[in-house]
Motif scaffolding. Structure first.
Motif, PDB file in Angstrom:
ATOM      1  N   GLY A 301       0.952  -1.227   0.111  1.00 34.34           N
ATOM      2  CA  GLY A 301       0.113  -0.056  -0.003  1.00 34.34           C
ATOM      3  C   GLY A 301       0.855   1.292  -0.043  1.00 34.34           C
ATOM      4  N   ASN A 302       0.225   2.369   0.262  1.00 39.09           N
ATOM      5  CA  ASN A 302       0.815   3.565   0.496  1.00 39.09           C
ATOM      6  C   ASN A 302       2.070   3.726   1.397  1.00 39.09           C
ATOM      7  OD1 ASN A 302       1.363   6.466   1.331  1.00 39.09           O
ATOM      8  ND2 ASN A 302       0.211   6.917  -0.433  1.00 39.09           N
ATOM      9  N   VAL A 303       3.248   3.753   1.287  1.00 38.70           N
ATOM     10  CA  VAL A 303       4.299   3.740   2.100  1.00 38.70           C
ATOM     11  C   VAL A 303       4.102   4.863   3.499  1.00 38.70           C
ATOM     12  CG1 VAL A 303       6.698   4.028   2.728  1.00 38.70           C
ATOM     13  CG2 VAL A 303       5.954   2.835   0.669  1.00 38.70           C
ATOM     14  N   PHE A 304       3.490   6.067   3.043  1.00 35.51           N
ATOM     15  CA  PHE A 304       3.673   6.981   4.115  1.00 35.51           C
ATOM     16  C   PHE A 304       2.178   6.606   5.003  1.00 35.51           C
ATOM     17  CE2 PHE A 304       5.410   9.143   0.503  1.00 35.51           C
ATOM     18  CZ  PHE A 304       6.714   9.350   1.160  1.00 35.51           C
ATOM     19  N   SER A 305       1.112   6.190   4.270  1.00 37.32           N
ATOM     20  CA  SER A 305       0.050   5.787   5.252  1.00 37.32           C
ATOM     21  C   SER A 305       0.384   4.550   6.073  1.00 37.32           C
ATOM     22  CB  SER A 305      -1.218   5.460   4.269  1.00 37.32           C
ATOM     23  OG  SER A 305      -1.568   6.596   3.539  1.00 37.32           O
ATOM     24  N   ASN A 306       1.179   3.906   5.465  1.00 40.01           N
ATOM     25  CA  ASN A 306       1.604   2.372   6.125  1.00 40.01           C
ATOM     26  C   ASN A 306       2.304   2.650   7.396  1.00 40.01           C
ATOM     27  OD1 ASN A 306       1.189  -0.162   6.125  1.00 40.01           O
ATOM     28  ND2 ASN A 306       3.189  -0.628   5.245  1.00 40.01           N
ATOM     29  N   VAL A 307       2.905   3.839   7.409  1.00 38.50           N
ATOM     30  CA  VAL A 307       3.979   3.920   8.480  1.00 38.50           C
ATOM     31  C   VAL A 307       3.042   4.425   9.664  1.00 38.50           C
ATOM     32  CG1 VAL A 307       5.439   5.555   9.348  1.00 38.50           C
ATOM     33  CG2 VAL A 307       6.081   4.543   7.190  1.00 38.50           C
ATOM     34  N   LYS A 311       2.508   2.195  13.211  1.00 37.59           N
ATOM     35  CA  LYS A 311       2.979   3.087  14.430  1.00 37.59           C
ATOM     36  C   LYS A 311       1.653   2.884  15.253  1.00 37.59           C
ATOM     37  CE  LYS A 311       4.585   7.119  16.292  1.00 37.59           C
ATOM     38  NZ  LYS A 311       4.915   8.692  15.905  1.00 37.59           N
ATOM     39  N   VAL A 312       0.472   2.954  14.956  1.00 43.45           N
ATOM     40  CA  VAL A 312      -0.611   2.857  15.949  1.00 43.45           C
ATOM     41  C   VAL A 312      -0.812   1.555  16.249  1.00 43.45           C
ATOM     42  CG1 VAL A 312      -3.191   2.872  16.059  1.00 43.45           C
ATOM     43  CG2 VAL A 312      -2.126   4.607  14.890  1.00 43.45           C
ATOM     44  N   LYS A 313      -0.539   0.530  15.468  1.00 42.69           N
ATOM     45  CA  LYS A 313      -0.673  -1.135  15.688  1.00 42.69           C
ATOM     46  C   LYS A 313       0.402  -1.208  16.887  1.00 42.69           C
ATOM     47  CE  LYS A 313      -0.590  -5.674  13.807  1.00 42.69           C
ATOM     48  NZ  LYS A 313      -0.350  -6.358  12.431  1.00 42.69           N
ATOM     49  N   LEU A 314       1.761  -0.684  16.517  1.00 46.66           N
ATOM     50  CA  LEU A 314       2.833  -1.268  17.363  1.00 46.66           C
ATOM     51  C   LEU A 314       2.530  -0.610  18.859  1.00 46.66           C
ATOM     52  CD1 LEU A 314       5.688  -2.311  17.934  1.00 46.66           C
ATOM     53  CD2 LEU A 314       6.469   0.021  17.253  1.00 46.66           C
ATOM     54  N   GLN A 315       1.922   0.762  18.965  1.00 47.98           N
ATOM     55  CA  GLN A 315       1.686   1.235  20.105  1.00 47.98           C
ATOM     56  C   GLN A 315       0.606   0.482  21.016  1.00 47.98           C
ATOM     57  OE1 GLN A 315       0.426   5.116  18.941  1.00 47.98           O
ATOM     58  NE2 GLN A 315       2.656   5.937  19.235  1.00 47.98           N
ATOM     59  N   LYS A 316      -0.328  -0.103  20.403  1.00 44.27           N
ATOM     60  CA  LYS A 316      -1.420  -0.870  20.775  1.00 44.27           C
ATOM     61  C   LYS A 316      -1.096  -2.274  21.331  1.00 44.27           C
ATOM     62  CE  LYS A 316      -5.976  -2.640  19.688  1.00 44.27           C
ATOM     63  NZ  LYS A 316      -7.116  -2.957  18.914  1.00 44.27           N
ATOM     64  N   ILE A 317      -0.055  -2.904  20.707  1.00 42.46           N
ATOM     65  CA  ILE A 317       0.411  -4.120  20.998  1.00 42.46           C
ATOM     66  C   ILE A 317       1.430  -4.151  22.115  1.00 42.46           C
ATOM     67  CG2 ILE A 317       2.307  -4.350  19.248  1.00 42.46           C
ATOM     68  CD1 ILE A 317      -0.194  -7.243  19.940  1.00 42.46           C
ATOM     69  N   LEU A 338       7.097  -4.601  15.530  1.00 44.85           N
ATOM     70  CA  LEU A 338       7.976  -3.743  15.619  1.00 44.85           C
ATOM     71  C   LEU A 338       9.070  -3.882  14.462  1.00 44.85           C
ATOM     72  CD1 LEU A 338       9.928  -1.872  16.853  1.00 44.85           C
ATOM     73  CD2 LEU A 338      11.086  -3.698  18.270  1.00 44.85           C
ATOM     74  N   ASN A 339       9.202  -4.976  13.913  1.00 45.42           N
ATOM     75  CA  ASN A 339      10.036  -5.237  12.558  1.00 45.42           C
ATOM     76  C   ASN A 339       9.198  -4.482  11.439  1.00 45.42           C
ATOM     77  OD1 ASN A 339      12.086  -6.645  13.963  1.00 45.42           O
ATOM     78  ND2 ASN A 339      11.156  -8.528  13.662  1.00 45.42           N
ATOM     79  N   ASP A 340       7.955  -4.818  11.457  1.00 49.55           N
ATOM     80  CA  ASP A 340       7.058  -4.366  10.341  1.00 49.55           C
ATOM     81  C   ASP A 340       7.161  -2.532  10.220  1.00 49.55           C
ATOM     82  OD1 ASP A 340       6.480  -6.707   9.469  1.00 49.55           O
ATOM     83  OD2 ASP A 340       4.389  -6.695  10.447  1.00 49.55           O
ATOM     84  N   TYR A 341       7.194  -2.115  11.515  1.00 51.97           N
ATOM     85  CA  TYR A 341       7.347  -0.843  11.619  1.00 51.97           C
ATOM     86  C   TYR A 341       8.435  -0.104  11.172  1.00 51.97           C
ATOM     87  CZ  TYR A 341       7.207   3.960  13.738  1.00 51.97           C
ATOM     88  OH  TYR A 341       7.333   5.298  13.930  1.00 51.97           O
ATOM     89  N   LYS A 342       9.798  -0.680  11.466  1.00 51.84           N
ATOM     90  CA  LYS A 342      11.008  -0.302  11.171  1.00 51.84           C
ATOM     91  C   LYS A 342      11.197  -0.393   9.764  1.00 51.84           C
ATOM     92  CE  LYS A 342      14.333  -1.579  14.129  1.00 51.84           C
ATOM     93  NZ  LYS A 342      15.312  -2.501  14.970  1.00 51.84           N
ATOM     94  N   GLU A 343      10.754  -1.612   9.026  1.00 53.99           N
ATOM     95  CA  GLU A 343      10.812  -1.586   7.786  1.00 53.99           C
ATOM     96  C   GLU A 343      10.117  -0.506   6.962  1.00 53.99           C
ATOM     97  OE1 GLU A 343      10.165  -4.866   4.193  1.00 53.99           O
ATOM     98  OE2 GLU A 343       9.712  -5.422   6.194  1.00 53.99           O
ATOM     99  N   ALA A 344       9.050  -0.283   7.400  1.00 54.51           N
ATOM    100  CA  ALA A 344       8.170   0.710   6.652  1.00 54.51           C
ATOM    101  C   ALA A 344       8.885   2.153   7.040  1.00 54.51           C
ATOM    102  CB  ALA A 344       6.671   0.833   7.210  1.00 54.51           C
ATOM    103  N   CYS A 345       9.341   2.310   8.167  1.00 60.01           N
ATOM    104  CA  CYS A 345      10.066   3.666   8.223  1.00 60.01           C
ATOM    105  C   CYS A 345      11.284   3.597   7.380  1.00 60.01           C
ATOM    106  CB  CYS A 345      10.440   3.944   9.788  1.00 60.01           C
ATOM    107  SG  CYS A 345       9.286   3.974  10.939  1.00 60.01           S
TER     108      CYS A 345
END
Length: 353
Positions: A301-307, A311-317, A338-345
């Protein structure tokens, strides 16, 4: 699509006859853009007269840079072009012009230079800034420069360059522009239309462009029309067929080169059988890869929206881990998030670079 842009020093737009001449020029020449110079309009009259001259067009003025006497009013047909004002000053306005139909783009500086040499020095500095902004993109300058460039541009002739002419020539050399091919009047200004004994004529209005503009709009030319009721000639920039269509270069987002799927995708594209000369085979293979590379680019999907979403998902988990520190399944989800978030960043950073 043919594109016509005009500048006209009307020398006062308060009278209804001059307003009608502007309307006639727009209608008869099928203009897309028209800049009216030396309008002499006051702040309280600019709105009504601008609406009358340009009718259903969009338009702007630089009255706030010269509130005692508006110097420039510029209008454009929004059904034909999009115009973005980049920089506006007392003597010049820089715009980005884009045609609606074929998306051709170029920068245009509309000029109405001051009468005095000292004031014009500010204009030369501003044009140098416009050149730095336009960089290697097509750029054209048009309007009344209020000084001649060569001795033969004065009807009385002359044997030497004046200081004002030298400064103008230095500016032209610095910003690397030249007159485009033109037809019509050579002298674009007359000292007096009403005096039959007046023999003073000069070329004060001109249309100049950089190399990129001339290359991309090879059939563009200037037309300087009769003065009519002004002491200046209307200057028309005519682009018959818009921008020359060029093949799009082979490009892809850098961040996908680090994806595990990238190398196999390129390898499969390289192995495809294509007949023809070596260069033809390379081009055909690259073209065939474009679709798969684009699909990989948008795989998540859109990289910027994905980040933002990750981030919201990581904060929740991570909040769930804090509430249930001994739940191995939640902790495993937290590590994956965390790994997904770092890769997206990282992907986002590479795109921004």
């Amino acid at each position: 699509m043919e594109l016509k842009t005009a500048t006209w020093n009307i020398r006062g737009a308060n009278s209804i006859d001059k307003q009608n001449e502007v309307r006639n020029l727009i209608h008869n020449e099928h203009l897309s853009i028209c800049a009216v110079l030396e309008t002499h309009l006051k702040t309280k009259t600019v709105h009504d007269i601008g609406n009358y001259m340009f009718d259903k067009w969009d338009w702007i003025s630089n009255v706030k840079y010269s509130p005692t006497c508006c110097r420039m009013v510029m209008g454009w047909d929004p059904t034909k072009v999009k115009v973005m004002v980049i920089h506006m000053a007392k003597q010049v306005t820089l715009c980005l012009v884009e045609t609606v139909v074929d998306k051709s783009k170029f920068f245009c500086s509309f000029v109405y230079a001051s009468n005095t040499c000292i004031e014009r020095r500010k204009l030369w500095v501003e044009l140098d800034g416009h050149k730095a902004f336009a960089k290697s993109y097509p750029w054209v300058l048009m309007g009344d420069f209020n000084v001649i460039l060569k001795v033969d541009e004065h009807s009385a002739g002359g044997s030497s360059m004046t200081e004002e002419m030298n400064e103008f020539q230095e500016c032209v050399n610095n910003i690397e522009v030249e007159d485009i091919c033109s037809s019509g009047f050579h002298f674009t200004w007359t000292k007096s239309l009403k005096n039959p004994n007046c023999e003073t004529l000069k070329k004060l209005d001109r249309i100049m462009a950089n190399e990129e503009f001339v290359t991309n709009f090879s059939r563009a030319h200037a037309l300087f029309q009769p003065y009519l009721i002004s002491d200046h000639s209307p200057a028309l920039l005519i682009i018959p067929d818009g921008l020359i269509n060029k093949p799009k270069s082979f490009r892809f987002m850098n961040f996908i080169a680090d994806k595990a799927e990238f190398i196999p995708l390129v390898e499969n594209g390289r192995k495809k059988e294509v007949n023809g000369c070596p260069m033809f085979r390379v081009v055909k293979k690259l073209k065939a890869m474009k679709k798969d590379l684009k699909k990989l680019n948008w795989a998540n999907g859109n990289v910027f929206s994905n980040v933002a979403a990750l981030k919201v998902k990581l904060q929740k988990i991570q909040a769930e881990v804090d509430a249930k520190p001994h739940d191995k399944e939640i902790r495993a989800d937290a590590v994956k998030s965390l790994n997904d978030y770092k890769e997206a960043c990282n992907d986002e950073t590479k795109i921004l670079k």
